[in-house]
Write an enzyme that holds these catalytic residues in place. Sequence first.
Site, PDB file in Angstrom:
ATOM      1  N   LEU A  27      27.125 -40.200  14.374  1.00  0.00           N
ATOM      2  CA  LEU A  27      27.473 -41.123  15.403  1.00  0.00           C
ATOM      3  C   LEU A  27      27.428 -42.532  14.646  1.00  0.00           C
ATOM      4  CD1 LEU A  27      27.763 -41.821  18.356  1.00  0.00           C
ATOM      5  CD2 LEU A  27      25.701 -41.969  18.659  1.00  0.00           C
ATOM      6  N   ASP A  28      28.693 -43.375  14.857  1.00  0.00           N
ATOM      7  CA  ASP A  28      28.644 -44.653  14.573  1.00  0.00           C
ATOM      8  C   ASP A  28      28.516 -44.851  12.904  1.00  0.00           C
ATOM      9  OD1 ASP A  28      29.453 -45.968  16.917  1.00  0.00           O
ATOM     10  OD2 ASP A  28      27.431 -45.955  17.474  1.00  0.00           O
ATOM     11  N   GLU A  29      28.412 -43.924  12.076  1.00  0.00           N
ATOM     12  CA  GLU A  29      28.089 -43.881  10.781  1.00  0.00           C
ATOM     13  C   GLU A  29      29.545 -43.663   9.581  1.00  0.00           C
ATOM     14  OE1 GLU A  29      24.560 -42.003   9.779  1.00  0.00           O
ATOM     15  OE2 GLU A  29      23.535 -42.920  10.972  1.00  0.00           O
TER      16      GLU A  29
END
Length: 278
Positions: free
Chosen positions: A221-223
């Site tokens: 997530l969000d990486e």
Amino acid sequence: MAERPWILTFSCQDRGGIVAAVTGRVAHAGGFILDSQQYADLETGRFFMRLVFTGPALHDALAEVAVQFGLDWTLVPADHRPKVVIACSTTSHCLNDLLHRWSIGALPIDPVAVVSNHETLRGLAEWHNVPFHHLPVSSANRAEQERALLEVVEDSGAELLVLARYMQVLSPDLVAAVEGRCVNIHHSFLPSFKGAKPYHQAHARGVKLIGATAHFVTTALDEGPIIEQAAERVDHRATVEEFIAIGRDIEAQVLARAVRWIAERRVLANGARTVVFR
């Protein structure tokens, strides 16, 4: 009549003779090179190149070079406008910015659909004559809703899914289906100030930089691999409302740049990173 311009992009394991072989093949076929950018990543041993040239289509000729050097390559007309599906929730700044830039010819994409889990932005999409799909989501219908979203992407022939403040976490199955062709935008406070009201949290901590990050979506997530970022300074005088306003502007600008660079074939995957030929 001027010959058609083309954009060639590729990556491969680095070795001698790659540039000479590719540009030589273009020149031999009567092509004229307009722009050339290249990068050798000494850490990974990968080589990346973006070549713009005029001339005939060289798919067959370049295919021979691709086999010789193991190129992961694409060749498209320079005026190709990728079809894009934009997903959003209730905040309009990113969607509005993308559609406005497209409508004035500043963003070389073809928006084929707007998908949302709310009805809030239907009017904005329809004002731009872009089909709007309302796909409400809950814990009970998440799998069904994601299948419907993916159906919109696949049926429209979209090359890119843009999460323009789409406030839902995609399942691993959906992420796998759109791997390498899904872009997200979020504030750059992460990993700090997660969850609701991040700008309120940042204001309470006296943050001095506000920024935004556009990245490819992965199961982490969000990486995902970062495409573009920007930041702006603030000080003790800024209110929460000013934090939010500044954040909206940066998010819209960063997302638009990322989408434009992808559309112009300037972004190449490099493991957990990207190569961006600006």
